[in-house]
Design an enzyme around this catalytic site. Sequence first.
Site, PDB file in Angstrom:
ATOM      1  N   ARG A  70      -4.252  -6.906   0.654  1.00  0.00           N
ATOM      2  CA  ARG A  70      -4.337  -7.917  -0.406  1.00  0.00           C
ATOM      3  C   ARG A  70      -5.213  -9.066   0.069  1.00  0.00           C
ATOM      4  O   ARG A  70      -5.242  -9.388   1.261  1.00  0.00           O
ATOM      5  CB  ARG A  70      -2.944  -8.429  -0.757  1.00  0.00           C
ATOM      6  CG  ARG A  70      -2.129  -7.452  -1.573  1.00  0.00           C
ATOM      7  CD  ARG A  70      -0.809  -8.039  -2.008  1.00  0.00           C
ATOM      8  NE  ARG A  70       0.088  -8.235  -0.892  1.00  0.00           N
ATOM      9  CZ  ARG A  70       0.301  -9.364  -0.251  1.00  0.00           C
ATOM     10  NH1 ARG A  70      -0.301 -10.464  -0.645  1.00  0.00           N
ATOM     11  NH2 ARG A  70       1.132  -9.423   0.766  1.00  0.00           N
ATOM     12  N   TYR A 198      -7.897  -1.551  -3.329  1.00  0.00           N
ATOM     13  CA  TYR A 198      -6.653  -1.557  -2.548  1.00  0.00           C
ATOM     14  C   TYR A 198      -5.432  -1.717  -3.457  1.00  0.00           C
ATOM     15  O   TYR A 198      -5.445  -2.545  -4.390  1.00  0.00           O
ATOM     16  CB  TYR A 198      -6.677  -2.679  -1.494  1.00  0.00           C
ATOM     17  CG  TYR A 198      -5.331  -2.835  -0.832  1.00  0.00           C
ATOM     18  CD1 TYR A 198      -4.896  -1.882   0.095  1.00  0.00           C
ATOM     19  CD2 TYR A 198      -4.460  -3.856  -1.182  1.00  0.00           C
ATOM     20  CE1 TYR A 198      -3.634  -1.973   0.653  1.00  0.00           C
ATOM     21  CE2 TYR A 198      -3.194  -3.955  -0.620  1.00  0.00           C
ATOM     22  CZ  TYR A 198      -2.789  -3.010   0.296  1.00  0.00           C
ATOM     23  OH  TYR A 198      -1.535  -3.091   0.844  1.00  0.00           O
ATOM     24  N   LYS A 207       1.998  -5.903  -7.914  1.00  0.00           N
ATOM     25  CA  LYS A 207       2.127  -7.339  -7.644  1.00  0.00           C
ATOM     26  C   LYS A 207       1.663  -8.174  -8.841  1.00  0.00           C
ATOM     27  O   LYS A 207       2.281  -9.184  -9.190  1.00  0.00           O
ATOM     28  CB  LYS A 207       1.306  -7.716  -6.422  1.00  0.00           C
ATOM     29  CG  LYS A 207       1.644  -6.931  -5.181  1.00  0.00           C
ATOM     30  CD  LYS A 207       3.062  -7.130  -4.776  1.00  0.00           C
ATOM     31  CE  LYS A 207       3.342  -6.480  -3.425  1.00  0.00           C
ATOM     32  NZ  LYS A 207       4.752  -6.631  -3.045  1.00  0.00           N
ATOM     33  N   HIS A 227      10.482 -10.459  -5.239  1.00  0.00           N
ATOM     34  CA  HIS A 227       9.918  -9.562  -4.215  1.00  0.00           C
ATOM     35  C   HIS A 227      11.076  -9.047  -3.354  1.00  0.00           C
ATOM     36  O   HIS A 227      11.250  -9.481  -2.220  1.00  0.00           O
ATOM     37  CB  HIS A 227       8.914 -10.372  -3.379  1.00  0.00           C
ATOM     38  CG  HIS A 227       8.055  -9.545  -2.481  1.00  0.00           C
ATOM     39  ND1 HIS A 227       7.396 -10.083  -1.399  1.00  0.00           N
ATOM     40  CD2 HIS A 227       7.714  -8.239  -2.509  1.00  0.00           C
ATOM     41  CE1 HIS A 227       6.706  -9.129  -0.793  1.00  0.00           C
ATOM     42  NE2 HIS A 227       6.881  -8.002  -1.442  1.00  0.00           N
ATOM     43  N   SER A 249       6.068  -9.250   3.059  1.00  0.00           N
ATOM     44  CA  SER A 249       5.428  -7.938   3.189  1.00  0.00           C
ATOM     45  C   SER A 249       5.512  -7.425   4.629  1.00  0.00           C
ATOM     46  O   SER A 249       5.334  -8.191   5.572  1.00  0.00           O
ATOM     47  CB  SER A 249       3.960  -8.051   2.802  1.00  0.00           C
ATOM     48  OG  SER A 249       3.861  -8.684   1.553  1.00  0.00           O
ATOM     49  N   CYS A 251       7.986  -6.441   6.471  1.00  0.00           N
ATOM     50  CA  CYS A 251       9.089  -6.927   7.320  1.00  0.00           C
ATOM     51  C   CYS A 251      10.313  -6.022   7.202  1.00  0.00           C
ATOM     52  O   CYS A 251      11.442  -6.451   7.447  1.00  0.00           O
ATOM     53  CB  CYS A 251       9.473  -8.349   6.931  1.00  0.00           C
ATOM     54  SG  CYS A 251       8.280  -9.566   7.449  1.00  0.00           S
ATOM     55  N   ASN A 255      12.625   0.042   5.068  1.00  0.00           N
ATOM     56  CA  ASN A 255      13.607   0.557   6.035  1.00  0.00           C
ATOM     57  C   ASN A 255      15.034   0.165   5.653  1.00  0.00           C
ATOM     58  O   ASN A 255      15.949   0.983   5.728  1.00  0.00           O
ATOM     59  CB  ASN A 255      13.302   0.043   7.447  1.00  0.00           C
ATOM     60  CG  ASN A 255      12.056   0.685   8.017  1.00  0.00           C
ATOM     61  OD1 ASN A 255      11.577   1.704   7.498  1.00  0.00           O
ATOM     62  ND2 ASN A 255      11.507   0.087   9.064  1.00  0.00           N
ATOM     63  N   ASP A 278      10.707  -2.893  -3.121  1.00  0.00           N
ATOM     64  CA  ASP A 278       9.713  -3.975  -3.151  1.00  0.00           C
ATOM     65  C   ASP A 278       9.940  -5.003  -4.260  1.00  0.00           C
ATOM     66  O   ASP A 278       9.667  -6.177  -4.042  1.00  0.00           O
ATOM     67  CB  ASP A 278       8.316  -3.359  -3.306  1.00  0.00           C
ATOM     68  CG  ASP A 278       7.197  -4.335  -2.977  1.00  0.00           C
ATOM     69  OD1 ASP A 278       7.337  -5.086  -1.993  1.00  0.00           O
ATOM     70  OD2 ASP A 278       6.187  -4.360  -3.694  1.00  0.00           O
ATOM     71  N   ARG A 372      -1.056   3.212   4.166  1.00  0.00           N
ATOM     72  CA  ARG A 372       0.053   3.283   3.211  1.00  0.00           C
ATOM     73  C   ARG A 372       0.339   4.698   2.747  1.00  0.00           C
ATOM     74  O   ARG A 372      -0.521   5.576   2.830  1.00  0.00           O
ATOM     75  CB  ARG A 372      -0.305   2.455   1.970  1.00  0.00           C
ATOM     76  CG  ARG A 372      -0.516   0.971   2.240  1.00  0.00           C
ATOM     77  CD  ARG A 372       0.785   0.266   2.284  1.00  0.00           C
ATOM     78  NE  ARG A 372       0.666  -1.165   2.535  1.00  0.00           N
ATOM     79  CZ  ARG A 372       1.523  -2.067   2.070  1.00  0.00           C
ATOM     80  NH1 ARG A 372       2.530  -1.709   1.318  1.00  0.00           N
ATOM     81  NH2 ARG A 372       1.397  -3.338   2.376  1.00  0.00           N
TER      82      ARG A 372
HETATM   83  C1  OXD Z   1       3.032  -6.085  -0.107  1.00  0.00           C
HETATM   84  C2  OXD Z   1       3.295  -4.726  -0.624  1.00  0.00           C
HETATM   85  O1  OXD Z   1       1.917  -6.363   0.349  1.00  0.00           O
HETATM   86  O2  OXD Z   1       4.416  -4.470  -1.060  1.00  0.00           O
HETATM   87  O3  OXD Z   1       3.953  -6.912  -0.195  1.00  0.00           O
HETATM   88  O4  OXD Z   1       2.398  -3.896  -0.611  1.00  0.00           O
HETATM   89 MN    MN Z   2       5.673  -6.190  -1.174  1.00  0.00          MN
END
Ligand code: OXD
Ligand code: MN
Length: 588
Positions: A70, A198, A207, A227, A249, A251, A255, A278, A372
Site C-alpha cells: 500500500r 497491488y 481497504k 480493521h 497490518s 501483526c 494467525n 482483516d 501474499r
Molecule cells: C493490510 C492488509 O495491509 O490487510 O492491512 O493487507
Molecule cells: Mn489489513
Amino acid sequence: MLASHLSIESFVEAVSKMTNPKEIIYLNGSEEQWMQLRKQGCETGELIPLNEEKLPGCYLHRSDPQDVARVEERTFLCSSREEDAGPTNHWAEPEAMYETLCSIAKNGMNGRTMYVLPYSMGIPGSPFARYGVELTDSIYVALSMAIMTRITPEVLSAIQNGAPYVKGIHCKVDLNPENRYIAHFPEHNLIFSVNSGYGGNALLGKKCFSLRMASCLGRREGWMAEHMLILGVQDPTGAVRYLAAAFPSACGKTNLAMLIPPENYRKKGWKVWCLGDDIAWIRPGPDGRLWAVNPENGFFGVAPGTSMKSNPNALAATRQGTIFTNVVRNLEDNTVWWEGMNKTPPTHAEDWLGRPWNGELSQEKGAHPNSRFTAPAKNCPCLSPAFDSAQGVPLSAILFGGRRARTAPLVYEARSWAHGVFIGSSMASETTAAATGAVGVTRRDPMAMLPFCGYHMGDYLAHWLNMGRSVSAPPKIFHVNWFRTDEEGRFLWPGFGDNLRVLEWILDRCDGKAHGVETPIGTLPSAEDLNLEGCPITQEALASILTVDSQLWTREAEQIRIFYERFGDKLPQALAEELDGLEARLQK
Ligand code: OXD
Ligand code: MN
C-alpha cells in the site's frame, strides 16, 4: 462520475469513454467466466499456473517490482472540506484531484479489456451488505475480487434496479509510481485508483470500500467499519463466544483468527472458529450487544511466516483456488515457497522477481516480505459455521494490540468503554512491510485505522464513544501484546496457540469469573490467573510481561499527549480526561 448516484450503465459508459478499452465485459460470477479469465491471465503472463495436483486451481502472480505494498503517501481523501479528512489523512480538493485522475486515466485502458465487477461486501440482501461496482483493466484484480468479495447475478440486478453502490475505477495505466493515486471521494461515492495493481491499492472492495468509504457510511448510519479480525472461541461446554481484534497490518491478525489451541486445551474440547482476519463491520443488535460480520469472502494474507507450525489453517486455506503474489516458485514441482514456510527452501527455484534462486546459498530473500496469498474463506478448516450468518455474531470482547517490544504488558483490561476507546486511540506499533516506508519504527495507530479511516480521526473517536453509549451491553475492551522481547530481542511470550490462554482469561473477565490486579493502566492478570499448564515460558519472562513499568508509562503518557495535540479541539473531552486520569494514577 462525481454525481453521488449514476446508473451502472452510465457509469460504465463514462469510464469507457475516458479510458478507451478495446472491449467491455460484465462479470456475473459464473465459473465459466472465471475459467475464461484464468486462461487469458495465463496467456498474458499475469498468471502462472501451478501444480494442478498439489495446488489445484492455484496461480502465481508477479507484480511490478515497484508495486508491492500500500502507498499511504499517495492515498487521498477528497472530501469537500479539508477539515473533514483531518490531520492523519492526505487531503485533496475533489474537483482538482478528479481532473488529475481523469487526465492520467485518459486512454489508460487502451488495448485492454475493461471488466465490470458488480460485487457485494457482506451477504447480498442482508442488512449489513453494501454493494460496489469496480471497473478494472486487470485480470489479476478481477480474479482476486472473485475470491475476496461476493459476485452474483443478484447483485448486478439489485444495482440495475437502483440499489445504491460505491463506484470504483481501477486503471493500471502504465504502473508509473510517480503517477500512482488511490483517491476516495466519500461524498461522491467514488473510489479512483490509478497506476497500481497491488491488492490493498487495487482490490477496491477491501481497504478502499470496506474501511475508508464504509467508515464514513457507518458514521452516518450508526455502525462501525473496523480493521479487525473476528473469531469464535468454543469452550468445553460447547458455548461459543466471539471476539474482534484490531492489530495493525502484518501483526498477526490472520494467525489469531485461525489459532489452534494448545494440546491441553484441545483435549478438553476447546476450539477456535475463524470469521474473518482483516475487516469487521459492527452494528448494535436488538439485544443491546454489538454484532459483527466480516464483509469479505476470502483472505488476503501475508505469506512469509505462514507455516504448518505458525498457522496450519491458513496454509490449508491456500491449497486450492488461491492466487499467490510475489512468492518463490519451486521449479522442482511447480509449487510455491516463502521464508518461514519451513527450513528447507527449494534449491531449484525462481525468486519473487522470477530470477533463478538457490534457496540455501542465496543471500537474498526469495519471497517479497509483503508477498501474499488470496485464498477463498471456504477453504479454511476452522471457518466458523456462522461465517455466512446474515446478522453476524455478538461480540463479548474487543481487543487492541500491536508490536511493542517494551511498554505494553501481555494483556490488560480497560476500566470502562471510554477508557477502552482511550486505549485504542493511543495504541502504537512498530511498522511492517505491508506499507511502503521504514520498517520497525514505532507509530501511533488508533484502532489500527490510521491508514484506513475515511474521515477526521477526532470525529472517528467520538463515534466510538457514541457507539458504546448507544448499546446497553457493549463488549469489554482489552489490550494485548504478543511481541515483548528481552534485551537480546528474543520474544518472551510463545504466542500463536498459547494466545488462547490470554483469550480464556479475557472471556472469564467478561463473565465476571476471573481475578485481576488493578494497575494504573488497567486490570492485568497475575501469573496465577492464567492457565499456564504446558506453556513454554519461564517465571522470569512471565513476570516481565505482566509488569507495568511506571517510568515507561509516564513517558508513554507524555507521548500520547503530544499525539493528541494533532486533533486540536476535535479530541473528545472524554479522551482528554482519560489521559489525565492515567497520568494521575501513575503519579500516585
Ligand atoms: C493490510 C492488509 O495491509 O490487510 O492491512 O493487507
Ligand atoms: Mn489489513
